[in-house]
Design a protein around this motif. Structure first.
Motif, PDB file in Angstrom:
ATOM      1  N   HIS A 374      33.081 -13.507   9.395  1.00  0.00           N
ATOM      2  CA  HIS A 374      31.650 -13.631   9.120  1.00  0.00           C
ATOM      3  C   HIS A 374      31.294 -13.134   7.726  1.00  0.00           C
ATOM      4  O   HIS A 374      30.120 -12.913   7.422  1.00  0.00           O
ATOM      5  CB  HIS A 374      30.839 -12.865  10.170  1.00  0.00           C
ATOM      6  CG  HIS A 374      31.079 -11.385  10.165  1.00  0.00           C
ATOM      7  ND1 HIS A 374      32.234 -10.836  10.664  1.00  0.00           N
ATOM      8  CD2 HIS A 374      30.324 -10.359   9.707  1.00  0.00           C
ATOM      9  CE1 HIS A 374      32.169  -9.511  10.521  1.00  0.00           C
ATOM     10  NE2 HIS A 374      31.024  -9.211   9.927  1.00  0.00           N
ATOM     11  N   CYS A 400      25.529 -18.051   9.488  1.00  0.00           N
ATOM     12  CA  CYS A 400      25.411 -16.689   8.959  1.00  0.00           C
ATOM     13  C   CYS A 400      24.358 -15.948   9.769  1.00  0.00           C
ATOM     14  O   CYS A 400      23.343 -16.530  10.180  1.00  0.00           O
ATOM     15  CB  CYS A 400      25.009 -16.707   7.486  1.00  0.00           C
ATOM     16  SG  CYS A 400      26.283 -17.337   6.365  1.00  0.00           S
ATOM     17  N   THR A 406      21.704 -11.861   2.573  1.00  0.00           N
ATOM     18  CA  THR A 406      21.456 -13.291   2.313  1.00  0.00           C
ATOM     19  C   THR A 406      22.278 -13.809   1.133  1.00  0.00           C
ATOM     20  O   THR A 406      22.458 -15.021   0.991  1.00  0.00           O
ATOM     21  CB  THR A 406      19.970 -13.538   2.016  1.00  0.00           C
ATOM     22  OG1 THR A 406      19.575 -12.795   0.850  1.00  0.00           O
ATOM     23  CG2 THR A 406      19.099 -13.089   3.197  1.00  0.00           C
ATOM     24  N   ARG A 409      25.451 -16.248   1.764  1.00  0.00           N
ATOM     25  CA  ARG A 409      25.345 -17.474   2.555  1.00  0.00           C
ATOM     26  C   ARG A 409      25.852 -18.701   1.799  1.00  0.00           C
ATOM     27  O   ARG A 409      26.665 -19.466   2.326  1.00  0.00           O
ATOM     28  CB  ARG A 409      23.902 -17.656   3.028  1.00  0.00           C
ATOM     29  CG  ARG A 409      23.501 -16.599   4.046  1.00  0.00           C
ATOM     30  CD  ARG A 409      22.048 -16.651   4.447  1.00  0.00           C
ATOM     31  NE  ARG A 409      21.754 -15.594   5.420  1.00  0.00           N
ATOM     32  CZ  ARG A 409      20.544 -15.276   5.862  1.00  0.00           C
ATOM     33  NH1 ARG A 409      19.486 -15.952   5.408  1.00  0.00           N
ATOM     34  NH2 ARG A 409      20.383 -14.292   6.735  1.00  0.00           N
ATOM     35  N   ILE A 438      18.016 -20.226   7.508  1.00  0.00           N
ATOM     36  CA  ILE A 438      19.358 -19.712   7.218  1.00  0.00           C
ATOM     37  C   ILE A 438      20.284 -20.865   6.843  1.00  0.00           C
ATOM     38  O   ILE A 438      21.040 -20.788   5.863  1.00  0.00           O
ATOM     39  CB  ILE A 438      19.911 -18.945   8.432  1.00  0.00           C
ATOM     40  CG1 ILE A 438      19.063 -17.710   8.732  1.00  0.00           C
ATOM     41  CG2 ILE A 438      21.374 -18.529   8.180  1.00  0.00           C
ATOM     42  CD1 ILE A 438      19.453 -16.972  10.001  1.00  0.00           C
ATOM     43  N   GLN A 441      19.980 -22.085   3.360  1.00  0.00           N
ATOM     44  CA  GLN A 441      20.607 -21.255   2.325  1.00  0.00           C
ATOM     45  C   GLN A 441      22.116 -21.447   2.265  1.00  0.00           C
ATOM     46  O   GLN A 441      22.736 -21.205   1.228  1.00  0.00           O
ATOM     47  CB  GLN A 441      20.276 -19.782   2.569  1.00  0.00           C
ATOM     48  CG  GLN A 441      18.800 -19.462   2.350  1.00  0.00           C
ATOM     49  CD  GLN A 441      18.496 -17.996   2.556  1.00  0.00           C
ATOM     50  OE1 GLN A 441      18.997 -17.351   3.476  1.00  0.00           O
ATOM     51  NE2 GLN A 441      17.657 -17.436   1.702  1.00  0.00           N
ATOM     52  N   ILE A 442      22.728 -21.866   3.376  1.00  0.00           N
ATOM     53  CA  ILE A 442      24.171 -22.121   3.393  1.00  0.00           C
ATOM     54  C   ILE A 442      24.500 -23.485   2.787  1.00  0.00           C
ATOM     55  O   ILE A 442      25.494 -23.651   2.073  1.00  0.00           O
ATOM     56  CB  ILE A 442      24.715 -22.060   4.840  1.00  0.00           C
ATOM     57  CG1 ILE A 442      24.423 -20.712   5.484  1.00  0.00           C
ATOM     58  CG2 ILE A 442      26.223 -22.336   4.860  1.00  0.00           C
ATOM     59  CD1 ILE A 442      24.742 -20.660   6.970  1.00  0.00           C
TER      60      ILE A 442
END
Length: 511
Positions: A374, A400, A406, A409, A438, A441-442
């Motif tokens: 992770h 994430c 953050t 990510r 989330i 942002q990845i």
């Protein structure tokens, strides 16, 4: 036990009552809901289950004594808990006169001392191993336990992410208990393990546990340092603060250190503990070193070097990172005085670690790997290992965690895209964040690699999608949660297991 005996030699001031005549008969706790008649309630400022404001409730539940914290100096402390001083004063003024109230400079430090003494300082009576670092803590803990059990039939206690147990006997604890429990819970567990016949205990020491004195007074014989890479910046702010928290284990909390010499932070620990450091490495000279690594889907073979001798060795897990973890476990056990030949022989018999490169083959022949990776570094290492033996496509399902760092990510998206043929973005404990935000942002990290990807916040649907599109030679990696039995959504713990979901989705349909 007398309250005075729990605090002897530790700075404290009795505000009222008599510490010499006050007896603690029901343990120590931070959590007001766990107070029973005869308990010592420790009012830790900011603790969600208690704190100074809960003193009255603790007394109503029968607490025999209360420990409060001296007034904090500085704006930072006041900002963290602006009512703490007032609550502490109120507690001291309103407690019944027959209840002992004690003030200390730091309630967490006092808790470690008092809790350890209440349970008879159990850490002194067992071989204690504490493992810290960004990655590898759980795997090394399980390896240490398995090596001692396989090579010598030893009874070993384990405390960490997957809970607490002696061998196969799970010690039940409330769901709120942390990877490294707060000191009252940790000392209770050590006492249970000692009384249950454990000769050794291996525990995961997180950075926050070390920072908040949970590991104090556990009398660690061997402290293991694995590595340091980006993680937990939401807690520590900077990598320097994160590093310093990890290094607390080697500043008086352990007798001997076993450190990864391939890691720049690990290599520096030798200067902190002259003459008390054993090193392990894959790429540099070390006391324990592995060369000639050869990996396939069934595991990794290598040669272990120590004290001028070479030992053929194998572990049933693929990857360089797994060999590094194995070296750490062997070195820790050897420092404790166990036979090296028996330990090396036991490596080939290591059982799988739940949620750590845990494998499953579907009826259609697709290989599935569930792993706790992770962080950017751990995801990179797992995918690099898989690429080393993959015959078909690599499909990665990951996300994430919410309310966490953050800044990692997009980097994790880039790593997943670099090593995968297809990525499936999904939720991983979104907590109080919007799951779609989330994923937003990845996604740019994956997009920068050109690797195709799908996204769905529903983790079960994401796993189902990956399995449905995978062929017999493909490998599906499901990363991020490992053996965790739940998803954290908002404030709720919703039952969910990656491996259980894979098994369920892989069952042949019934008519």
């Amino acid at each position: 036990m007398k309250l005075s005996g729990l605090l002897t030699g530790h700075e404290h001031h009795v505000l009222q009552g008599d510490a010499e005549t006050t007896r603690i008969t029901a343990g120590t706790t931070f959590d007001v809901e766990r107070v029973t008649p005869g308990s010592l309630f420790i009012a830790v400022p900011g603790h969600r289950g208690g704190g100074p404001a809960a003193v009255g409730a603790a007394l109503a539940r029968g607490a025999a004594a209360v420990i409060v914290e001296a007034h904090a100096d500085g704006e930072a402390a006041a900002a963290a808990d602006p009512d703490a001083d007032a609550d502490t004063d109120r507690a001291a003024r309103t407690a019944p006169r027959d209840v002992c109230v004690v003030r200390v400079p730091d309630t967490r430090k006092a808790a470690a001392v008092a809790s350890s003494r209440y349970f008879g300082e159990p850490g002194r009576q067992m071989d204690m191993v504490a493992v810290t670092g960004t990655n590898g803590k759980t795997s090394i803990s399980y390896m240490v336990e398995s090596l001692l059990r396989i090579s010598e039939g030893a009874s070993v206690g384990v405390i960490g992410t997957a809970g607490s147990r002696i061998g196969d006997e799970v010690i039940p604890m409330p769901p709120s208990v942390l990877t490294t429990p707060e000191s009252p819970d940790l000392q209770y567990l050590l006492g249970r393990m000692r009384d249950g016949g454990a000769g050794s205990v291996v525990l995961e020491a997180t950075s926050m546990a070390l920072l908040t004195h949970r590991v104090d007074r556990t009398f660690v014989d061997v402290g293991v340092f694995t590595n340091l890479s980006q993680d937990h910046l939401d807690d520590h702010g900077t990598m320097e603060h994160y590093r310093d928290a990890k290094l607390r284990l080697f500043q008086g909390l352990c007798r001997h250190a076993v450190v990864n010499a391939d890691d720049v932070v690990g290599a520096g620990i030798a200067a902190m503990m002259p003459g008390a450091v054993t090193t392990y490495a894959l790429d540099t000279e070390a006391d324990f070193r592995a060369t000639g690594l050869s990996a396939d889907a069934s595991g990794t073979r290598f040669t272990l070097h120590h004290a001028g001798r070479a030992y053929p060795a194998a572990i049933p897990v693929p990857g360089r990172f797994s060999v590094s973890n194995a070296l750490a476990a062997v070195a820790a056990c050897r420092v404790l005085g166990h036979d090296l030949g028996g330990l090396v022989a036991a490596l080939a018999l290591l059982p799988p670690v739940p949620g750590r490169f845990e494998r499953f083959v579907t009826p259609s022949g697709t290989s599935v790997i569930v792993d706790y990776a992770h962080s950017p570094d751990s995801l990179d290492k797992v995918l690099t290992a898989i690429r080393g033996f993959a015959r078909g496509r690599v499909i990665t399902v990951f996300g994430c965690g919410g309310d966490r760092d953050t800044t990692k990510r997009a980097d994790m998206g880039r790593i997943a895209g670099t090593h995968s043929d297809l990525c499936v973005l999904t939720s991983d404990n979104p907590r109080r964040e919007d799951p779609e935000a989330i994923l937003d942002q990845i996604a740019p990290g994956i997009a920068s690699t050109g690797t195709p990807y799908e996204r769905t916040a529903d983790r079960r649907r994401a796993i189902a999608f990956a399995l449905a599109g995978a062929g017999p030679d493909d490998i599906v990696l499901i990363a991020g949660k490992g053996s965790e039995p739940h998803q954290i959504v908002g404030e709720e713990l919703l039952p969910f297991s990656d491996m259980a979901t894979v098994r369920e989705l892989s069952r042949p349909a019934t008519t």
